[in-house]
Design an enzyme around this catalytic site. Structure first.
Site, PDB file in Angstrom:
ATOM      1  N   GLY A  44       0.803  -1.234   0.000  1.00  0.00           N
ATOM      2  CA  GLY A  44       0.000   0.000   0.000  1.00  0.00           C
ATOM      3  C   GLY A  44       0.824   1.265   0.000  1.00  0.00           C
ATOM      4  CB  CYS A  74      -3.236  -8.107  -3.119  1.00  0.00           C
ATOM      5  SG  CYS A  74      -2.476  -6.554  -2.634  1.00  0.00           S
ATOM      6  CG  ASN A  75      -8.794  -5.049  -2.381  1.00  0.00           C
ATOM      7  OD1 ASN A  75      -9.874  -4.973  -2.938  1.00  0.00           O
ATOM      8  ND2 ASN A  75      -8.588  -5.869  -1.362  1.00  0.00           N
ATOM      9  CG  HIS A 187      -3.335  -7.574   5.276  1.00  0.00           C
ATOM     10  ND1 HIS A 187      -2.933  -7.483   3.970  1.00  0.00           N
ATOM     11  CD2 HIS A 187      -2.305  -8.154   5.954  1.00  0.00           C
ATOM     12  CE1 HIS A 187      -1.710  -7.984   3.850  1.00  0.00           C
ATOM     13  NE2 HIS A 187      -1.305  -8.394   5.042  1.00  0.00           N
TER      14      HIS A 187
HETATM   15  N1  DGL Z   1      -3.657  -7.057   1.290  1.00  0.00           N
HETATM   16  C1  DGL Z   1      -3.426  -6.014   0.396  1.00  0.00           C
HETATM   17  C2  DGL Z   1      -4.664  -5.407  -0.200  1.00  0.00           C
HETATM   18  O1  DGL Z   1      -5.651  -6.082  -0.358  1.00  0.00           O
HETATM   19  C3  DGL Z   1      -2.234  -5.109   0.542  1.00  0.00           C
HETATM   20  C4  DGL Z   1      -1.843  -4.648   1.887  1.00  0.00           C
HETATM   21  C5  DGL Z   1      -0.500  -3.976   1.839  1.00  0.00           C
HETATM   22  O2  DGL Z   1       0.472  -4.687   1.647  1.00  0.00           O
HETATM   23  O3  DGL Z   1      -0.445  -2.746   1.953  1.00  0.00           O
HETATM   24  O4  DGL Z   1      -4.694  -4.262  -0.565  1.00  0.00           O
END
Ligand code: DGL
Length: 264
Positions: A44, A74-75, A187
């Site tokens: 992120g 992961c978005n 997450h």
């Molecule tokens: N789990 C991730 C998402 O869906 C990324 C989280 C990260 O690494 O900042 O965005």
């Protein structure tokens, strides 16, 4: 494409396990290979170019296993890299994910929706397009959540520090009258039990893990790639400290697993 090949799933860390749990629930016979790019978490706060480069390297690794499909669990990586991945591998089934704006608009009564997601997702052109498409008639308040992913990676799913940080992100959304909160990072569903103690009963928490698993099932079905009688073999890889990844994974996945070093 061999239908007995595994399904490859990746995330910046262990957030994608919230999606992997849904996939396992829906597709109990499929073998799964999960990659936690923990050496580079959080995505992120990284540049889109960096995330594209990691997503390509991980996809190449997964294809060499081989896998029959890839889920970008992961978005942030979907926003940054899924277009590039689909251009490079036009024949490959690649399922991405994005914040559940459309279901949240349908679910909200107050017409005020909060989106919890990473800085990268909220800044992306993909997210802007999503709002334009589905959320023109509602108020959307976006809330980046720096620091939360690191606490989850450390296995702090209900510590006082996590509770306070989460509350500092959620409280302003509740004060503003949001009755629906989108968990726009894979997450965050891992904090659902904690989150439920911080929001009033009527507030809905929406994530896309189940929808992604259903989409994967449907696309594999269309291509004749589903298996239903195989004993699945799951494998986990991490690019960071595999011992730490194993410890947190043990809190999130029903069976004990060893995490192998990814090596790049
Ligand atoms: N789990 C991730 C998402 O869906 C990324 C989280 C990260 O690494 O900042 O965005």
């Amino acid at each position: 494409m061999d239908k007995h090949a595994a399904i490859g799933v990746f995330d910046s860390g262990l957030g994608g396990i919230s999606v992997l749990n849904e996939i396992r629930g829906l597709l109990p016979s499929e073998s799964l290979i999960y990659i936690a790019d923990s050496a580079h978490v959080p995505y992120g706060e990284k540049s889109p170019e960096f995330i594209v480069q990691r997503s390509i390297a991980i996809t190449e690794f997964l294809l060499a296993q081989p896998v029959k499909a890839i889920v970008v669990a992961c978005n942030t990586a979907t926003a940054a890299a899924v277009t590039e991945l689909r251009q490079r591998w036009p024949e490959l089934l690649i399922v991405g994910m994005e914040p559940a704006v459309k279901p949240a608009v349908l679910a909200s009564v107050s017409g005020k929706i909060g989106v919890l997601a990473t800085t990268g997702t909220l800044r992306s052109a993909r997210f802007a397009a999503l709002l334009e498409r589905f959320a023109s008639d509602v108020d959307v308040i976006t809330q980046p959540c720096p620091g939360l992913v690191e606490l989850i990676e450390a296995g702090q799913l209900d510590s006082a520090v996590t509770r306070n940080l989460l509350n500092s992100y959620v409280e302003p959304l509740l004060q503003a009258g949001c009755d629906t909160l989108i968990l726009g990072c894979t997450h965050y569903p891992l904090l659902k039990p904690l989150l439920q103690t911080l929001v009033p009963n009527g507030v809905q928490l929406i994530d896309t893990g189940k929808a992604v698993a259903r989409r994967l099932q449907s696309e594999l079905g269309k291509q004749g790639l589903l298996v239903d009688t195989q004993l699945p073999v799951d494998r986990f890889y991490g690019s960071g400290d595999v011992y730490k990844t194993e410890q947190t994974l043990a809190l999130l996945w029903p069976t004990e697993q060893s995490v192998r070093a990814l090596g790049f």
